[in-house]
Design an enzyme around this catalytic site. Sequence first.
Site, short mmCIF file in Angstrom:
data_model
loop_
_atom_site.label_atom_id
_atom_site.label_comp_id
_atom_site.label_asym_id
_atom_site.label_seq_id
_atom_site.Cartn_x
_atom_site.Cartn_y
_atom_site.Cartn_z
CB SER A 120 -72.55 11.54 12.77
OG SER A 120 -73.58 12.51 12.66
CG ASP A 180 -70.34 18.60 10.47
OD1 ASP A 180 -71.49 18.59 9.98
OD2 ASP A 180 -69.81 17.59 10.99
CG HIS A 207 -71.58 15.26 8.86
ND1 HIS A 207 -71.39 15.48 10.20
CD2 HIS A 207 -72.39 14.17 8.76
CE1 HIS A 207 -72.06 14.57 10.89
NE2 HIS A 207 -72.68 13.77 10.04
#
Length: 227
Positions: A120, A180, A207
């Site tokens: 991320s 996600d 995610h």
Amino acid sequence: MSKAAVPLRILCIHGYRQNGNSFREKTGALRKLLKKQVELVYISAPHQVPAIQNETNQGPEKTASGGDEDQRGWWFSDVQARSFNAQQECESSLGLEESIETVKTAVKELGPFDGILGFSQGAALVAMLCALQEQKLEADFNFRFAILVAGFCSVCSQHRRFYEGPAITIPSLHVFGQDDRVIPEEMSRDLLPAFDGAQILVHPGGHFVPAASSHRQTYQDFLKKFE
């Protein structure tokens, strides 16, 4: 007798609102999946993130034992609020230079490392570090490969320089989930042109760092080239 293979050492860069310990817990399945091949080393971002009260949309990422009470970030897109949103366009950010220094210190004190893995916001940082290495702006960075999970291009104007240089030739594996909701698949795909010959692992989930047995082959095939 053939000599036992030395595991590849990979520096792991956590996501926003995580820290080295919580990311280590969340990647337990990945460590198990690749335990013969890699040694994963975790560090924490230098910036403490103000905690949000009554978080409701954390989903499976938020666990009671996740160690997330010490929430960290690599940079803030909102300088005043000291907050971060991957989709928030901004002129300047806060904290990125200190984070690059943190990684440099880790390389000197905990290295050498064969590769680097980011998740991320951490994956977005990894792309920037690879750009610095490609442009020969940081002599300390000498990563042979990069794994970017749920990565994205920063939409902060100040960071444009990382994407305007030559294509990054460091071999890369880009991992993203079709479901996600935090970093949608298109955002991760937008990062691909910055890398020359990027490899892709798409999973149907959200995610997180995928580590099902069905993903083992892709990870192993990618890592095999560096053993």
